[in-house]
Design a protein around this motif. Structure first.
Motif, PDB file in Angstrom:
ATOM      1  N   VAL A 113      59.684  59.859  15.296  1.00 22.34           N
ATOM      2  CA  VAL A 113      59.279  59.144  16.447  1.00 22.34           C
ATOM      3  C   VAL A 113      60.255  58.094  17.009  1.00 22.34           C
ATOM      4  N   ASN A 114      60.653  58.116  18.016  1.00 26.24           N
ATOM      5  CA  ASN A 114      61.295  56.941  18.641  1.00 26.24           C
ATOM      6  C   ASN A 114      61.406  57.327  20.184  1.00 26.24           C
ATOM      7  N   PRO A 115      61.908  56.333  20.927  1.00 21.59           N
ATOM      8  CA  PRO A 115      61.746  56.369  22.355  1.00 21.59           C
ATOM      9  C   PRO A 115      62.113  57.503  23.184  1.00 21.59           C
ATOM     10  N   TYR A 116      62.995  58.233  22.419  1.00 23.61           N
ATOM     11  CA  TYR A 116      63.583  59.275  23.159  1.00 23.61           C
ATOM     12  C   TYR A 116      62.756  60.617  23.030  1.00 23.61           C
ATOM     13  N   ILE A 117      62.179  60.848  21.785  1.00 28.50           N
ATOM     14  CA  ILE A 117      61.317  61.763  21.546  1.00 28.50           C
ATOM     15  C   ILE A 117      59.871  61.641  22.342  1.00 28.50           C
ATOM     16  N   LEU A 118      59.372  60.370  22.231  1.00 26.82           N
ATOM     17  CA  LEU A 118      58.257  60.171  22.980  1.00 26.82           C
ATOM     18  C   LEU A 118      58.305  60.311  24.608  1.00 26.82           C
ATOM     19  N   GLY A 119      59.365  59.969  25.073  1.00 27.80           N
ATOM     20  CA  GLY A 119      59.913  60.023  26.403  1.00 27.80           C
ATOM     21  C   GLY A 119      59.793  61.581  26.699  1.00 27.80           C
ATOM     22  N   ILE A 120      60.593  62.467  26.138  1.00 24.92           N
ATOM     23  CA  ILE A 120      60.650  63.839  26.199  1.00 24.92           C
ATOM     24  C   ILE A 120      59.347  64.601  25.896  1.00 24.92           C
ATOM     25  N   GLY A 121      58.616  64.338  24.867  1.00 30.81           N
ATOM     26  CA  GLY A 121      57.467  64.747  24.701  1.00 30.81           C
ATOM     27  C   GLY A 121      56.239  64.479  25.685  1.00 30.81           C
ATOM     28  N   GLY A 122      56.091  63.374  25.929  1.00 31.63           N
ATOM     29  CA  GLY A 122      55.334  62.886  26.886  1.00 31.63           C
ATOM     30  C   GLY A 122      55.404  63.331  28.279  1.00 31.63           C
ATOM     31  N   MET A 123      56.851  63.792  28.612  1.00 29.87           N
ATOM     32  CA  MET A 123      57.232  64.041  29.921  1.00 29.87           C
ATOM     33  C   MET A 123      56.555  65.597  29.962  1.00 29.87           C
ATOM     34  N   LEU A 124      56.791  66.410  28.856  1.00 29.14           N
ATOM     35  CA  LEU A 124      56.355  67.799  28.727  1.00 29.14           C
ATOM     36  C   LEU A 124      54.634  67.720  28.502  1.00 29.14           C
ATOM     37  N   ILE A 125      54.131  66.925  28.001  1.00 29.37           N
ATOM     38  CA  ILE A 125      52.502  66.824  27.868  1.00 29.37           C
ATOM     39  C   ILE A 125      52.140  66.705  29.171  1.00 29.37           C
ATOM     40  N   LEU A 126      52.638  65.646  29.909  1.00 33.83           N
ATOM     41  CA  LEU A 126      52.051  65.247  31.461  1.00 33.83           C
ATOM     42  C   LEU A 126      52.460  66.493  32.409  1.00 33.83           C
ATOM     43  N   ALA A 127      53.301  67.063  32.309  1.00 34.72           N
ATOM     44  CA  ALA A 127      53.637  68.411  32.940  1.00 34.72           C
ATOM     45  C   ALA A 127      52.651  69.380  32.859  1.00 34.72           C
ATOM     46  N   MET A 128      52.055  69.636  31.500  1.00 32.31           N
ATOM     47  CA  MET A 128      51.048  70.538  31.278  1.00 32.31           C
ATOM     48  C   MET A 128      49.999  70.062  31.942  1.00 32.31           C
ATOM     49  N   PHE A 129      49.475  68.738  31.592  1.00 33.04           N
ATOM     50  CA  PHE A 129      48.349  68.123  32.287  1.00 33.04           C
ATOM     51  C   PHE A 129      48.257  68.196  33.707  1.00 33.04           C
ATOM     52  N   SER A 130      49.514  68.249  34.392  1.00 34.82           N
ATOM     53  CA  SER A 130      49.443  68.191  35.815  1.00 34.82           C
ATOM     54  C   SER A 130      49.094  69.791  36.135  1.00 34.82           C
ATOM     55  N   ILE A 131      49.759  70.543  35.540  1.00 37.68           N
ATOM     56  CA  ILE A 131      49.440  72.165  35.906  1.00 37.68           C
ATOM     57  C   ILE A 131      48.106  72.335  35.649  1.00 37.68           C
ATOM     58  N   SER A 132      47.625  72.048  34.421  1.00 38.04           N
ATOM     59  CA  SER A 132      46.098  72.506  34.076  1.00 38.04           C
ATOM     60  C   SER A 132      45.195  71.740  34.970  1.00 38.04           C
ATOM     61  N   GLY A 133      45.522  70.410  35.459  1.00 38.52           N
ATOM     62  CA  GLY A 133      44.664  69.620  36.405  1.00 38.52           C
ATOM     63  C   GLY A 133      44.383  70.348  37.818  1.00 38.52           C
ATOM     64  N   ILE A 134      45.521  70.743  38.190  1.00 39.01           N
ATOM     65  CA  ILE A 134      45.849  71.450  39.565  1.00 39.01           C
ATOM     66  C   ILE A 134      44.852  72.674  39.300  1.00 39.01           C
ATOM     67  N   ALA A 135      45.098  73.517  38.383  1.00 42.90           N
ATOM     68  CA  ALA A 135      44.452  74.654  38.246  1.00 42.90           C
ATOM     69  C   ALA A 135      42.924  74.536  38.427  1.00 42.90           C
ATOM     70  N   ASN A 136      42.483  73.580  37.693  1.00 37.92           N
ATOM     71  CA  ASN A 136      41.291  73.349  37.319  1.00 37.92           C
ATOM     72  C   ASN A 136      40.639  72.917  38.672  1.00 37.92           C
ATOM     73  N   ASP A 137      41.201  71.923  39.329  1.00 37.06           N
ATOM     74  CA  ASP A 137      40.589  71.258  40.723  1.00 37.06           C
ATOM     75  C   ASP A 137      40.575  72.310  41.811  1.00 37.06           C
ATOM     76  N   THR A 138      41.581  73.311  41.862  1.00 41.99           N
ATOM     77  CA  THR A 138      41.734  74.549  42.876  1.00 41.99           C
ATOM     78  C   THR A 138      40.464  75.478  42.430  1.00 41.99           C
ATOM     79  N   PHE A 139      40.187  75.571  41.091  1.00 44.58           N
ATOM     80  CA  PHE A 139      39.152  76.557  40.742  1.00 44.58           C
ATOM     81  C   PHE A 139      37.786  76.103  41.306  1.00 44.58           C
ATOM     82  N   PHE A 140      37.397  74.689  41.075  1.00 40.70           N
ATOM     83  CA  PHE A 140      36.333  74.189  41.386  1.00 40.70           C
ATOM     84  C   PHE A 140      36.106  74.308  42.790  1.00 40.70           C
ATOM     85  N   GLN A 141      37.136  73.636  43.715  1.00 45.76           N
ATOM     86  CA  GLN A 141      37.277  73.644  44.894  1.00 45.76           C
ATOM     87  C   GLN A 141      36.964  74.987  45.761  1.00 45.76           C
TER      88      GLN A 141
END
Length: 423
Positions: free
Chosen positions: A296-324
């Motif tokens: 754990v350090n700022p670099y790892i948290l930044g890169i790991g968090g970036m990848l996590i948020l990218a996954m959240f964004s993709i899954s959230g958009i897919a889910n919203d599109t499905f419901f709508q």
């Protein structure tokens, strides 16, 4: 689509002020002599819980009321909350419990606003363009998430919390004024009289006809709980071994993940299996969380968090599109409300539990050998939070793999493809 862009821009302008204030308040709370992660997580609880517990009622009203009026009045109430906190801070009378009360009221007002706009999107955007609309929304929001963590610490030091509250209020009222002047799209409204009992019966019948939604909601409940444990702990984790400036940089890098996910989805022509996409995204998130236990350090948290948020964004958009796409417009508010109560209720529970668990683990680790703590930077707080991250990651991966094989969820993907091809 042009009207959608205008309305979206106004709401995002309002969100910018809110996120700016939330970031500054998180730093302010942790800076107080009585500040603790437990108290910090309590504020998060009150920012989420009231709206979640009232979500079925809010959803019922949203299906029946004028969407434009709800967007305007909701923002006015939230803006008045910012002015109240600003006044208390100016009088040197601001306390965390004030923030909890205002945050609770603001969460209810915001749910009226964003549920109304969420439903209005179905009237503003053709079904075959919903994925692009959600992608653009995510992209703009991610740009805010990238900018706020850099801007907020600087403003916090230069102009103080009082003026940040003032900026927040201005963004609310500018958005309100614009929505008042501009004409708004007419959205289908349920003509039934409000009855919470009847609303639940309607949703129950919907679940009977489409069994996959029961499994989908249960999956999201577990996911929301595990992600809730992690979300509330990122800021105190970084501040435990660094400062607010490093926090801002890391959160900006993390926020770029939403930008990446939003850009990907805004340019995507479509997909056949949105639910499977959501599940695979959560598997990836779980594996990333597990990897933080290695280092754990700022670099790892930044890169790991970036990848996590990218996954959240993709899954959230897919889910919203499905419901709508799948849910009838006049039922969308009520189903969203019930879903928010069932699924969203997991997050406030996680917020309360995460602070309690970390505080307890920190006290335990303080009495252990220094060699154990030296594995990670910072104090025993960092070690405790990393352990919570790792456990959440393991459970997230296992649960996602189990649900991936569920036949009822696979049927929902087939239902989406059928509904999409009707238009």
């Amino acid at each position: 689509m042009k009207k959608y862009y205008v309305y979206l821009g106004l709401l995002m302008f309002s969100i910018f002020g809110t996120d700016l204030t939330d970031f500054a308040l998180s730093v302010w709370i942790l800076d107080q002599p009585e500040g603790s992660i437990g108290l910090y997580s309590m504020v998060w609880f009150f920012e989420a819980a009231p709206a979640i517990f009232l979500a079925p009622i809010i959803g019922g009203f949203v299906d029946r009321w004028n969407k434009k009026k709800m967007i305007i009045y909701g923002q006015l109430i939230a803006g008045c909350g910012s002015l109240t906190l600003m006044t208390l801070y100016y009088l040197e009378e601001l306390h965390p419990w004030h923030i909890m009360i205002v945050a609770g009221i603001g969460s209810i007002a915001s749910m009226f606003v964003f549920n109304s706009f969420y439903i209005s999107t179905t009237a503003l955007v053709p079904k075959n363009r919903l994925i692009n609309a959600q992608g653009i929304s995510s992209t703009i929001h991610s740009m805010i998430q990238m900018g706020v963590p850099i801007l907020a610490p600087v403003l916090y030091k230069l102009i103080g919390l009082k003026n940040i509250f003032f900026i927040d209020a201005i963004t609310f009222f500018v958005s309100v004024l614009a929505f008042t002047v501009l004409s708004f799209v007419v959205v289908t409204q349920s003509k039934e009289k409000f009855s919470l009992k009847k609303d639940f019966m309607v949703i129950k019948e919907f679940f009977k006809q489409k069994r996959g939604f029961t499994y989908l909601f249960s999956f999201f409940f577990f996911i929301n709980f595990l992600i809730g444990l992690v979300t509330v702990l990122l800021t105190p984790l970084i501040l435990d071994f660094s400062n607010e400036y490093v926090l801002g940089i890391v959160l900006t890098v993390v926020g770029s993940g939403s930008l990446i996910g939003g850009i990907i989805m805004s340019n995507k022509k479509g997909f056949k299996k949105p639910i499977q996409m959501v599940i695979w995204a959560n598997i990836v998130v779980g594996l990333i969380l597990c990897s933080f236990f290695i280092q754990v350090n700022p670099y790892i948290l930044g890169i790991g968090g970036m990848l996590i948020l990218a996954m959240f964004s993709i899954s959230g958009i897919a889910n919203d599109t499905f419901f709508q796409t799948v849910v009838p417009v006049d039922l969308l508010g009520r189903l969203t409300g019930v879903g928010t109560l069932i699924i969203g209720g997991a997050a406030p529970i996680a917020f309360l539990l995460s602070g309690f668990v970390v505080d307890k683990l920190s006290n335990i680790f303080k009495n252990l050998s220094p060699q154990i703590l030296s594995r990670f930077p910072g104090t025993s707080t960092t070690t405790s939070i990393v352990i919570v991250f790792a456990i959440s990651g393991v459970l997230l991966t296992i649960i996602s793999l189990v649900y991936r094989k569920n036949k009822s969820l696979q049927d929902l993907d087939r239902l989406y493809f059928t509904e999409l091809n009707k238009h």
